[in-house]
Each structure stands twice: as C-alpha cells, then as structure tokens.
Enzyme design. Structure first.
Site, mmCIF file in Angstrom:
data_model
loop_
_atom_site.group_PDB
_atom_site.id
_atom_site.type_symbol
_atom_site.label_atom_id
_atom_site.label_comp_id
_atom_site.label_asym_id
_atom_site.label_seq_id
_atom_site.Cartn_x
_atom_site.Cartn_y
_atom_site.Cartn_z
ATOM 1 N N ARG A 89 0.873 -1.181 0.000
ATOM 2 C CA ARG A 89 0.000 0.000 0.000
ATOM 3 C C ARG A 89 0.909 1.229 0.000
ATOM 4 O O ARG A 89 1.706 1.424 0.919
ATOM 5 C CB ARG A 89 -0.928 -0.007 1.206
ATOM 6 C CG ARG A 89 -1.908 1.177 1.278
ATOM 7 C CD ARG A 89 -2.888 0.969 2.414
ATOM 8 N NE ARG A 89 -3.859 2.039 2.569
ATOM 9 C CZ ARG A 89 -3.790 2.982 3.508
ATOM 10 N NH1 ARG A 89 -2.785 2.984 4.380
ATOM 11 N NH2 ARG A 89 -4.716 3.917 3.595
ATOM 12 N N ASN A 166 -6.844 8.186 2.595
ATOM 13 C CA ASN A 166 -6.466 7.602 3.874
ATOM 14 C C ASN A 166 -7.263 8.218 5.021
ATOM 15 O O ASN A 166 -7.384 9.450 5.122
ATOM 16 C CB ASN A 166 -4.972 7.829 4.125
ATOM 17 C CG ASN A 166 -4.508 7.209 5.427
ATOM 18 O OD1 ASN A 166 -4.444 5.987 5.541
ATOM 19 N ND2 ASN A 166 -4.193 8.027 6.414
ATOM 20 N N GLU A 167 -7.830 7.370 5.869
ATOM 21 C CA GLU A 167 -8.506 7.788 7.108
ATOM 22 C C GLU A 167 -9.258 9.101 6.896
ATOM 23 O O GLU A 167 -8.975 10.117 7.548
ATOM 24 C CB GLU A 167 -7.493 7.910 8.239
ATOM 25 C CG GLU A 167 -6.782 6.595 8.511
ATOM 26 C CD GLU A 167 -5.745 6.667 9.616
ATOM 27 O OE1 GLU A 167 -5.575 7.755 10.208
ATOM 28 O OE2 GLU A 167 -5.099 5.635 9.888
ATOM 29 N N HIS A 233 -8.630 0.404 9.984
ATOM 30 C CA HIS A 233 -7.286 0.504 10.545
ATOM 31 C C HIS A 233 -7.357 0.159 12.023
ATOM 32 O O HIS A 233 -8.126 0.772 12.775
ATOM 33 C CB HIS A 233 -6.724 1.904 10.333
ATOM 34 C CG HIS A 233 -6.499 2.248 8.889
ATOM 35 N ND1 HIS A 233 -5.978 3.454 8.474
ATOM 36 C CD2 HIS A 233 -6.714 1.521 7.753
ATOM 37 C CE1 HIS A 233 -5.886 3.466 7.157
ATOM 38 N NE2 HIS A 233 -6.339 2.303 6.694
ATOM 39 N N TYR A 235 -5.793 0.010 15.511
ATOM 40 C CA TYR A 235 -4.803 0.447 16.488
ATOM 41 C C TYR A 235 -5.408 0.278 17.880
ATOM 42 O O TYR A 235 -5.935 -0.778 18.202
ATOM 43 C CB TYR A 235 -4.347 1.878 16.169
ATOM 44 C CG TYR A 235 -3.548 1.958 14.880
ATOM 45 C CD1 TYR A 235 -2.232 1.530 14.823
ATOM 46 C CD2 TYR A 235 -4.126 2.444 13.703
ATOM 47 C CE1 TYR A 235 -1.495 1.581 13.649
ATOM 48 C CE2 TYR A 235 -3.396 2.501 12.516
ATOM 49 C CZ TYR A 235 -2.085 2.065 12.497
ATOM 50 O OH TYR A 235 -1.365 2.121 11.332
ATOM 51 N N GLU A 262 -4.430 -1.071 7.772
ATOM 52 C CA GLU A 262 -3.287 -0.695 8.601
ATOM 53 C C GLU A 262 -3.468 -1.330 9.973
ATOM 54 O O GLU A 262 -4.592 -1.460 10.466
ATOM 55 C CB GLU A 262 -3.177 0.820 8.813
ATOM 56 C CG GLU A 262 -2.750 1.638 7.639
ATOM 57 C CD GLU A 262 -2.591 3.113 8.020
ATOM 58 O OE1 GLU A 262 -2.418 3.422 9.232
ATOM 59 O OE2 GLU A 262 -2.644 3.956 7.120
ATOM 60 N N TRP A 291 1.496 -1.457 9.128
ATOM 61 C CA TRP A 291 2.088 -0.114 9.070
ATOM 62 C C TRP A 291 3.364 -0.137 9.894
ATOM 63 O O TRP A 291 3.333 -0.503 11.054
ATOM 64 C CB TRP A 291 1.119 0.931 9.622
ATOM 65 C CG TRP A 291 1.676 2.309 9.490
ATOM 66 C CD1 TRP A 291 2.560 2.942 10.313
ATOM 67 C CD2 TRP A 291 1.412 3.220 8.410
ATOM 68 N NE1 TRP A 291 2.878 4.177 9.836
ATOM 69 C CE2 TRP A 291 2.188 4.383 8.664
ATOM 70 C CE3 TRP A 291 0.629 3.169 7.264
ATOM 71 C CZ2 TRP A 291 2.176 5.484 7.808
ATOM 72 C CZ3 TRP A 291 0.617 4.266 6.425
ATOM 73 C CH2 TRP A 291 1.376 5.407 6.692
#
Length: 551
Positions: A89, A166-167, A233, A235, A262, A291
């Site tokens: 990516r 992205n995001e 993503h 996290y 991610e 990531w």
C-alpha cells in the site's frame, strides 16, 4: 526527514457495547445485488470476496510504504517482495498537504510494483483526519486527484487497487463519511475507472462509532460496478480478540468485503492485539497490511518494520509481522496475474528432507534440512511446530536452515518443514524431528549496548523504548535484561518482552519474536509506566548479568 502523518486517534467510549450489537449492524441482507455488476476487467468483488480477473481468490498480505515522503527509496519495493509480501500500500499525495505525486511518478510506482510481482494499493494521504485536522482535504479533492492522473492508471485494473483517501474523517461528525464516500465512488465510476475501489473508515480509520460498518451495505450498493472493498485501521481501539473478531465478523456475516488496511503492535492510543488481528484475518481469509516499512516519526518510530529502510535490520515489529505466527512469510500467496496458482504454475514442490537439530539451548535450536525441488524453484520454507494433530508456524526462511527461538527450558518439541514456490503451491510436510531443550538458560552479557528513551509523557505516566543491540559476533538467545528505575517508576504494560518488577528493580525476558538478537542486530522493547515527580533514566543495564554499554 521524519514521517509526518497525524497520530491515529480514537475514542473508546461504548466500544464493547457497540461491537456487541452485531444483530443490528449492516442489515440482514447479503451483499449480492439483484442487478449484476459489469464484467470484470481486473480485480473485482464477488460474494464478499476479492477476486482477480481469472477468478482467483486474492488475500492481501503486505505492508504500507511511505513513498510520498521518501520518493528516493524505490529499492523498498524489491525488499518488501523479498520478505514475502504480495501487496504494498503506497502513500501518495494529491498536493493539498505534501508534494504532489504526478502521473509520471505514479506510473513509475505501478511499474515498480509489477516488476516486483506486487499488487499496488494506491492511497491519497492528504485526507487524513478531515473534519478534525484543519489541514486535511476532502474525499472530493482526492477524487479530483485520481481523475487528474487517470491516464497513468488506465489498463492497470489487474495490478492496482485505488484506496480513495487515507482515514478520510476524524472523530468529529464521522456520519458525514457516508455521503462523501458514495459521492467519491460515483465520481470515479463516472470518470471511467474500472478498478476495485478501497474505502477507509472514518474516526481516523478505526470506526469506533461503527459508521462504516453500519453503512457499508448502502455504500457498496451505491457503486454501479459493485466493486468496493472496506478497509479498517486497527490500532488502540482493537486491543482485545473479541473486538477484532466482532468487527471483522460483522462484514463476513453480511457478505461484504473487508480487510485490515493498517495495524501495528502498539500505538499511542493503546495496545492493539496484533496476534488476534493476524489470527482472525487468517482464519477468515481476509487481507492485512502492516504499518509501515520504515521512516516513521512524530513519536511512532516504533512502528518501523525495518530500521532506516535496511531490509537486513528487521525491528521486533518487523520480525513479528513477517516471520511470526500467521505472518506474511507463512501465509502470503503471490497474485495469479504474475503466474501464481491457479492461473499458472500448479505443481507443488517435493517435500523437504528430514530436519536435523543442532545447537540446542534452553530457549532455541538450530534446524537444517535437505532442499526440496520444484519445477520453477522453491521460494521459501515454512518451519512448523507439531503437537498431536496441531501445527503452529515457527519461522519461515529462504534458506535450508533456521533457528527457532522463544522455547521453554527442559521441554520436548517436534518440528517439520514445508516448501513453497513463488506461486504459493505448498509441498507435503517433511518428516519430523523431536528435540528437548536444555534445562537452563544463559546469555552472554558483555557484547551488548542498550539505548533508552522516553517517547511520550503525559504527566502521571509515560511511554518508553529500550533498544538492545548485539555488539558481538554471535547471536544472543534467551536473554534477560536488567535495570533499575531511579524515581519509583512502575511499568504498567510492555510489548516485545515480559516485565517483572520489584521496587525499582526491573527484569525483562523476551517475547518469542525478540528472543534471538542476531550478531550486529537489535530488538526493541516498548512499555508504558506510571511516574512520580521525576522521571530519570536508568543508570545502567545488564544482559544475562553482564554490563551493557549505553548507546
């Protein structure tokens, strides 16, 4: 220069309750539509799965690479492929926040992906945190960028997936994401894009409020090609296995395509459960992209997979992602567009010869085996630990030898080996070897250097990083790090190792993926801790009882 994307942010309020309401999410209808989608010219979605043009089910196993900040690091594409990835990516900029990647540069990126037999996921990073970060731009502007470089992407539908932005929404009013995403998809289709489109979740990609999950069905239906895949993503919001399983399972149960675009092993907003992320995606047949390759800054340098873009300097996070259980080396299969099965080579290698154990210590053992043969060449070997009818991935390598580490003293282990070729064909399993580890461990102590730093401080607590360097000529295994906090600091969480603390005295033993420190290499241990009025650094460090130098 340091990588400068905003830190991923998240709110945890109501996460457990939110993920528990799966019966109310995504609707009961499956993703299949009454109106058939146009015939596929490349990647496409069918029954909630990402397929190649030939119908091969493709599962992404790869990493993120910050090309827009490091445009000279073009050798990284070959290095990423060599670690076993099938996808990269690539971070691009529309020119709204960083230097624009023009059509010629993007065409070169695509050619690098193709030359290295990687699938390219291209994303515009300038949208990161829109609505909360005042510098972020809109998905509409991202669509402008893609339309402006369309000539560089036309005809690449078998190799390229377009990740619009992205995001693309922060935590403020994430409900706005739905209409903006539908609009951007529609503009790209109207402009003639036939590529699979990837859409990132709002709330800094983590979708803690469930906006993408709850509206995924309608967003998918808004795409006239029915060729959209959803990217979350993971996290700090995803710090338990239940949260990971519930979120991803909601899409699978609804017949909608999803992947983890991610994730990391730690983050400033919490400690994601990377083991659960990798195990769950593997069990559900979903993609993941770690990531990131290298170059992180702004306090998240610990997310580098390799140090300073050097493929021979894997960090502990890199070891985990590439070589750990459910990791890239053990689970990645090359896209069939490059000759991978089923579109090309379908012949599996022969089984490797019986492995032989040597150099057995309390915590590790060296294994070697006779090579397998294959009509096109063996790409790698996967060593597995066998216990009854269960196999556990131990390590993957391109050589005919490997060291397995993180073992327990005085314990019997059985190992066997598989061979794989570049097309992903796997051999029959080799005969097994059984060994028993030594009753005690020991680690050389004088050939080490230790770096210590505080990476974040919030008054009552802080986050720290310890990098242990092997300055000797032989690998260090089964190490124990010792030090003393001077100001009453108390560790509350750690990754890369297990912490035991009595008063100010701290000892750290390795995780499975940091148990061996190669000669000239290093591993990283991260932690969070409570602090008092002062927060002084330890004065000295020992490894296996021997003093280490400070670096």
């Amino acid at each position: 220069m340091p990588l400068r994307p905003p830190l991923r942010r998240a709110r945890r309020a109501g996460v457990a309750a939110l993920f528990g309401l799966l019966a109310l999410t995504l609707g009961a209808a499956p993703a299949a539509q009454a109106d058939p989608a146009p015939a596929a010219v490349g990647f496409h979605i069918q029954n909630g799965r990402l397929l190649e043009a030939d119908g091969n089910d493709f599962v992404m196993r790869g990493v993120n690479h910050a090309h827009t900040w490091y445009p000279g690091e073009t050798g990284s594409f070959a290095d990423i492929k060599a670690k076993g990835a099938n996808t990269v990516r690539v971070v691009l900029s529309s020119g709204d926040r960083w230097t624009r990647n023009d059509a010629a540069d993007v065409a070169n990126v695509v050619s690098l992906c193709k030359a290295n037999r990687l699938i390219c996921v291209l994303e515009v990073h300038d949208t990161t945190g829109y609505g909360e970060d005042g510098a972020a731009t809109t998905l509409d502007r991202a669509a402008d960028y893609w339309i402006g470089i369309r000539d560089a992407l036309a005809g690449q539908e078998r190799y390229v997936i377009l990740n619009i932005g992205n995001e693309p929404w922060g935590n403020n009013n994430p409900q706005g994401w739905t209409a903006a995403t539908r609009g951007a998809i529609g503009r790209l289709r109207d402009a003639g894009f036939d590529h699979t489109i990837m859409v990132d979740a709002p709330s800094w990609g983590q979708d803690w409020a469930g906006v993408m999950r709850d509206n995924a069905q309608s967003v998918f239906a808004s795409d006239p090609d029915r060729n959209t895949i959803f990217s979350v993503h993971m996290y700090g919001v995803y710090d338990t296995a239940a949260e990971v399983r519930d979120y991803l399972g909601a899409y699978v149960n609804a017949g909608l395509p999803v992947l983890v675009g991610e994730f990391g092993f730690n983050h400033s907003d919490g400690n994601p459960d990377e083991d659960a992320i990798m195990a769950t995606t593997q069990s559900l047949g979903l993609g993941y992209l770690g990531w990131s390759w290298s170059g992180n800054g702004g306090g998240v340098e610990y997310l580098d997979l390799v140090t300073a873009f050097d493929p021979d300097r894997l960090t502990s996070w890199g070891q985990r992602l590439f070589n750990g259980a459910n990791g890239i080396a053990a689970t990645s299969e090359e896209a069939s567009v490059y000759g991978g099965a089923p579109g090309g080579d379908t012949q599996a290698p022969t089984a490797p010869g019986t492995p032989v154990a040597s150099g057995v210590t309390a915590t590790s053992a060296a294994l070697s085996w006779p090579a397998a043969t294959d009509n096109t060449g063996v790409a790698r070997y996967d060593v597995v630990r066998v216990a009854g009818g269960t196999e556990t991935a131990a390590v993957s390598t391109t050589a005919t030898s490997a060291t397995v580490s993180g073992l327990s003293p005085a314990t019997s282990y059985t190992f066997a080996v598989y061979a794989r070729d570049a097309a992903g064909n796997r051999s029959a399993r080799s005969a097994a070897v059984t060994l028993t580890t030594a009753p005690g461990g020991g680690t050389p102590g004088a050939s080490c250097g230790v770096g210590y730093r505080v990476t974040g401080d919030w008054g009552a607590g802080f986050q720290g990083e310890i990098v242990i360097h092997n300055t000797g000529t032989a690998a260090l295994t089964g190490w124990t790090l010792g030090f003393t906090f001077p100001d009453g600091q108390v560790v509350t969480n750690a990754w890369g190792g297990t912490v035991a603390q009595s008063g100010g005295t701290v000892s750290v033993t390795p995780a499975s993926y940091t148990a061996t420190i190669p000669a000239g290499g290093s591993v990283t241990v991260g932690f969070t801790a409570n602090r008092g009025a002062a927060n002084g650094a330890p004065a000295a460090f020992t490894l296996g009882g021997g003093a280490c130098t400070r670096v």
